[in-house]
Structure formats: C-alpha cells, structure tokens
Design a protein around this motif. Structure first.
Motif, PDB file in Angstrom:
ATOM      1  N   LEU A 289       0.833  -1.206   0.000  1.00  0.00           N
ATOM      2  CA  LEU A 289       0.000   0.000   0.000  1.00  0.00           C
ATOM      3  C   LEU A 289       0.867   1.255   0.000  1.00  0.00           C
ATOM      4  CD1 LEU A 289      -2.896   1.152   0.200  1.00  0.00           C
ATOM      5  CD2 LEU A 289      -2.632   1.111   2.682  1.00  0.00           C
ATOM      6  N   TYR A 290       1.921   1.249   0.814  1.00  0.00           N
ATOM      7  CA  TYR A 290       2.810   2.414   0.860  1.00  0.00           C
ATOM      8  C   TYR A 290       3.588   2.575  -0.449  1.00  0.00           C
ATOM      9  CZ  TYR A 290       1.984   3.316   5.811  1.00  0.00           C
ATOM     10  OH  TYR A 290       1.405   3.642   7.015  1.00  0.00           O
ATOM     11  N   LEU A 291       3.905   1.446  -1.101  1.00  0.00           N
ATOM     12  CA  LEU A 291       4.554   1.523  -2.410  1.00  0.00           C
ATOM     13  C   LEU A 291       3.672   2.281  -3.397  1.00  0.00           C
ATOM     14  CD1 LEU A 291       6.593   0.642  -4.651  1.00  0.00           C
ATOM     15  CD2 LEU A 291       5.263  -1.469  -4.836  1.00  0.00           C
ATOM     16  N   VAL A 292       2.388   1.941  -3.414  1.00  0.00           N
ATOM     17  CA  VAL A 292       1.453   2.540  -4.370  1.00  0.00           C
ATOM     18  C   VAL A 292       1.095   3.970  -3.996  1.00  0.00           C
ATOM     19  CG1 VAL A 292      -0.849   2.338  -5.395  1.00  0.00           C
ATOM     20  CG2 VAL A 292       0.517   0.286  -4.990  1.00  0.00           C
ATOM     21  N   LYS A 293       0.925   4.233  -2.700  1.00  0.00           N
ATOM     22  CA  LYS A 293       0.400   5.529  -2.259  1.00  0.00           C
ATOM     23  C   LYS A 293       1.475   6.571  -1.960  1.00  0.00           C
ATOM     24  CE  LYS A 293      -3.977   4.321  -2.206  1.00  0.00           C
ATOM     25  NZ  LYS A 293      -4.954   4.944  -3.129  1.00  0.00           N
ATOM     26  N   ALA A 294       2.679   6.118  -1.574  1.00  0.00           N
ATOM     27  CA  ALA A 294       3.699   7.080  -1.138  1.00  0.00           C
ATOM     28  C   ALA A 294       4.962   7.085  -1.986  1.00  0.00           C
ATOM     29  CB  ALA A 294       4.078   6.794   0.325  1.00  0.00           C
ATOM     30  N   ILE A 295       5.408   5.915  -2.459  1.00  0.00           N
ATOM     31  CA  ILE A 295       6.697   5.847  -3.154  1.00  0.00           C
ATOM     32  C   ILE A 295       6.550   6.111  -4.651  1.00  0.00           C
ATOM     33  CG2 ILE A 295       8.644   4.355  -3.712  1.00  0.00           C
ATOM     34  CD1 ILE A 295       8.303   3.040  -1.004  1.00  0.00           C
ATOM     35  N   LEU A 296       5.647   5.401  -5.318  1.00  0.00           N
ATOM     36  CA  LEU A 296       5.468   5.614  -6.759  1.00  0.00           C
ATOM     37  C   LEU A 296       5.025   7.047  -7.097  1.00  0.00           C
ATOM     38  CD1 LEU A 296       3.896   2.207  -7.901  1.00  0.00           C
ATOM     39  CD2 LEU A 296       6.184   3.082  -8.384  1.00  0.00           C
ATOM     40  N   PRO A 297       4.153   7.687  -6.293  1.00  0.00           N
ATOM     41  CA  PRO A 297       3.788   9.085  -6.607  1.00  0.00           C
ATOM     42  C   PRO A 297       4.951  10.069  -6.573  1.00  0.00           C
ATOM     43  CG  PRO A 297       2.138   8.126  -5.161  1.00  0.00           C
ATOM     44  CD  PRO A 297       3.269   7.147  -5.242  1.00  0.00           C
ATOM     45  N   LEU A 298       6.081   9.691  -5.955  1.00  0.00           N
ATOM     46  CA  LEU A 298       7.246  10.576  -5.953  1.00  0.00           C
ATOM     47  C   LEU A 298       7.782  10.811  -7.363  1.00  0.00           C
ATOM     48  CD1 LEU A 298       9.211   9.216  -2.844  1.00  0.00           C
ATOM     49  CD2 LEU A 298       8.063  11.420  -3.027  1.00  0.00           C
TER      50      LEU A 298
END
Length: 486
Positions: A289-298
């Motif tokens: 979830l953090y990959l999709v919501k926080a890391i990829l949006p960077l």
C-alpha cells in the motif's frame, strides 16, 4: 570532602566567569542532594546524586562554559557526576555569527564534546541511566532548533524558478560543534554498552519525530549524519521500526501534497532502501500500500532528478523482493510518465530498464501492450536522447529475452515506430540504432518480421489512399465554393 567539591561545582554554575581547576578525587557520591542557601534564606537542591529519577533535570541552574577536570583524571566513582556536569555545560549555545565572539567558550565546548565522544567510544565508557538522560537532554538542546528558511523563501523568488541542483547548499556556521554532537549521539546509539530497554526511555517517539523534522536542514553534512543516526536507531530499536516507517511515508505525503520542499527526500529514500531490503516475503499488505500511495507518486515531482537514484533503488528492491509487484511498478511508472519533460523521460527509461532487468516472464506478460506502446512513442521522440535511451533497452540481454518470448505481441507495436525512424528521424545515431533493432527482429523470427512488414505496407497504402480521398474531398469543396461565389 566530596560535599564541599559539589558545592564548588554548584557555585561555578551560578558564576559564569569562574573556573574549576581542582581535580575531583573522593569516594562514592552521596545518594541525597546537597543544599545551598538562597538569597531569601531558604534552602534549595543544587546537585542531586546520579541515582535520582532520570527524567528529572539534573541541574537547575543555566549552563555556563568553564574549564572542568578531565574525565580520565578523576576516580571511577566520581566520573558519572563529572560526565553529567560536562554534558549540562555543553547545553550552552555559542554565537557563531562572528568568529571574534566567545572564542574561549567555543573552544572549551569543542574540547569538552571531543572528550565526551572519546569517553563513549572507549571501553571504560560505562554510562548509567541518569548519565544517559543528561546526555540526551544536552543533544536535544543543541540539535532541535528552528531551521532557516529555504533560499527562495528568503529571496521571495518562486520555487519553480530555482533549480535545487544549481543552488549552493547552505552550511551551518556552528558545524564544528554540531558535528561533534551528532558524533556523540551516533556513538551513544551504536554503543554495545547501551541497552535498548534503557535507551528507549530517552530515544522515544518524540525524539525520533523531531529527528525526522531535521531532514529539512539545507546543510548536506547534517543530513548525512541524520541518515546514519536514524538508520542505526532503526536497526537497534526494533519497537521503533513501524513508527519510523510511517513517519517517513508521512513526510513523503507532506512533500507531494503540501510543501514540495524536497530537502532530505533523497536521504530518507536511502534509509528506506535498506529497510525494504529487510522485508520478509511474501510482502505485507501495508508495504504494498505504501509503495502505491507514497513511493510511486514521488515520480510525478518536478524535482525528481535530485533523488531519482535512491527512488529507483527502492522501487527495484520491491520487485526483487516480490516478483509479483513488477506489474504494479510498471503500471505506476506509466501512470506518472512525463509528457513534456524530456530529461525526466530519460530518467524514467533508465529506471524502467532496472525494473525490467529483475522482472519475471510471467509478470512481464501482464503489462506488455501498454508498456511497449509507450516505448514505441519514445522511439519516435524528436528529442534524440529519449529515442536513443529507448533503443538502448535492446542492449540488455534479459530484456531481449523477455521481448523474444512475447514477440508476437511486441513486434507489431514496435515495427511501425522503427520504420518511421528509418525514414524520417533527423538524428543519424537514432537512425543507426533503429536499423540495428530492426535487424535483430528479423533474426529472431523472419516469418513474423515479413508479416509485420507486409501489414505495415498495407497500412501505408491505406493511409495514402485516405490522404488522396481527403485531398479530393477538399478539392471538390474548393470548386463548389468558387462556383457559389460567382
């Protein structure tokens, strides 16, 4: 005898100009606090013993910089109190706006900090709970401070008009002291003599949260120390790990949706890269979830070039850990793919190669069509670096293997893009690379290549026919308009 010496230490707290040259030598300190008369005749506690409650301040008087005996020159029983005295003294702040201001006091503090660092580093550096409390209190008093505004906030210039890579970094003027304090904190965290159960009373969530706030510092030297300290805290204090991860992700959210201030994002991603490397497989749902919501949006940030190397490493680590995430990552890259920024597009192509290099064939099939549709557009880019970087994908043996297994789908998508480059691209290097890739396709499967070539010729004929029909239609309209005007 020792009570008299303690009174002398207390008196030196109140008189900033006095110095202590007496070597402290006595037996074990008493367990009760000594008292000293106040101006109104009442007595007050001045120097409680090291066995007092650790959360209470050890000294009630403001710190002042003065010469104290060396820790190695006093007996082991007197060393804890002297250590705390020195730590309390180092809470005093020095003015670094002018090198001529407080030169003696600055040197005293620097030498004292060096001594404390050596004490923690030495095998004899036993630090009890009360000493740890005073040490962390001193560290907090020095490093937790208001940070100066960013360059564009000082000048009033819009942040979009400033390239962070071209700006000279701001350097803290009092780094000679600050560096030693960070070194002291690092020695404390990594020390094998410090038990996590005891240290967690001082290295708590509040302390870690304030430490994370300091990643906004413009000084790269400070951020480097913060990165090392936080990484060591994450490794030693297992009970802090979920909090640290969530706090880092919250900083990413704040950066993406509020401040757009990217200072420290690279260092946090570097920490996160090593954290991801320790994740267990199968990957927990919260990590995905953090990959999709926080890391990829960077990837959508304009300043991605500052931290792209660390970001790319984190993303690749996710795929290496769990191959099933390859499709999620590839589609995430396509979602945030730049449309007008060619330099950013080159970065994306480089990251895409790293991801594909660790992608399993079974996962590659899920995103073949959208992926090579995008790559085909990159091949025809008028910016030669974008087209060239896309063509370099065929230099990777693993990617060529993936393409070979899915050639029935990929050839028809890429073939037209290659033909356009062969006929009309202005750059000779792109023209030559396109010819090499075209030859590679032909060697892989001659029948499929001829079929694609035939289909391309048919599409070209249809396009020419449509163009002729369009021109005839416009000609008839022009003739009708001329007749109507007569």
């Amino acid at each position: 005898m020792f009570n008299k010496i303690i009174k002398k230490f207390t008196k030196s707290d109140q008189e900033t100009t006095s110095t202590v040259n007496t070597v402290v030598r006595s037996s074990r300190p008493p367990t009760t606090a000594t008292t000293a008369p106040t101006p109104n005749g009442e007595s007050q506690s001045t120097a409680p013993s090291p066995s007092q409650t650790p959360n209470q301040p050890m000294f009630t008087t403001p710190p002042s910089l003065e010469v104290l005996p060396l820790l190695k020159d006093v007996s082991s029983s007197d060393r804890p109190l002297l250590f705390m005295k020195k730590a309390h003294m180092c809470s005093c702040q020095c003015d670094f706006s002018d090198s001529l201001i407080m030169p003696r006091e600055k040197e005293i503090k620097r030498q004292t900090l060096l001594e404390l660092v050596d004490f923690l580093h030495s095998s004899s550096g036993k630090v009890n709970e009360t000493m740890q409390s005073e040490l962390i209190r001193m560290v907090s008093a020095n490093i937790f401070r208001p940070l100066p505004p960013a360059h564009y906030e000082n000048t009033g210039a819009p942040p979009e008009g400033n390239d962070p890579e071209e700006e000279e970094p701001y350097l803290e003027p009092w780094w000679p002291h600050l560096q030693l304090i960070y070194e002291l904190l690092l020695r404390y965290v990594v020390s094998s003599e410090i038990e996590p159960r005891t240290a967690k009373k001082f290295i708590n969530h509040t302390f870690v949260s304030k430490l994370l706030d300091l990643f906004d510092s413009e000084d790269p030297r400070e951020r480097e120390y913060l990165k090392t300290v936080l990484h060591r805290i994450y490794g030693k204090f297992i009970f802090h790990r979920p909090f640290i991860r969530c706090s880092i992700y919250n900083i990413f959210y704040k950066y993406l949706y509020e401040t757009e201030r990217c200072v420290g994002i690279g260092e946090l991603l570097e920490i996160l890269g090593s954290v991801i490397n320790g994740f267990t497989v199968p990957m927990r749902e919260e990590h995905v979830l953090y990959l999709v919501k926080a890391i990829l949006p960077l990837h959508k940030s304009k300043s991605i070039s500052i931290y792209h190397q660390q970001l790319s490493y984190c993303v690749t680590q996710f795929v290496e850990k769990d191959y099933k995430l390859a499709d999620t990552v590839i589609r995430g890259l396509l979602k945030y793919w730049p449309l007008t920024n060619c330099n950013k597009e080159v970065l994306f192509l480089g990251e895409l190669e790293e991801v594909l290099d660790v992608t399993e064939p079974s996962e590659f099939q899920h995103s073949v069509v959208p992926l090579f549709t995008k790559i085909g557009k990159c091949l025809n880019s008028s910016h030669f670096q974008v087209a060239e970087r896309a063509l370099f994908l065929w230099n990777n043996e693993h990617i060529v293997g993936l393409i070979s297994e899915n050639k029935d789908v990929i050839f028809p998508i890429i073939f037209e893009a290659l033909e356009r480059n062969m006929k009309g691209h202005w750059n000779q290097a792109v023209h030559g690379l396109s010819e090499n890739v075209r030859r590679m396709f032909m060697e892989m499967d001659t029948e499929l290549f001829e079929e694609c070539e035939k289909r391309h010729a048919e599409n070209e004929a249809k396009a020419c026919k449509l163009l002729e029909q369009r021109e005839m239609t416009w000609k008839r309209l022009e003739e009708a308009a001329s007749l109507a005007s007569k």
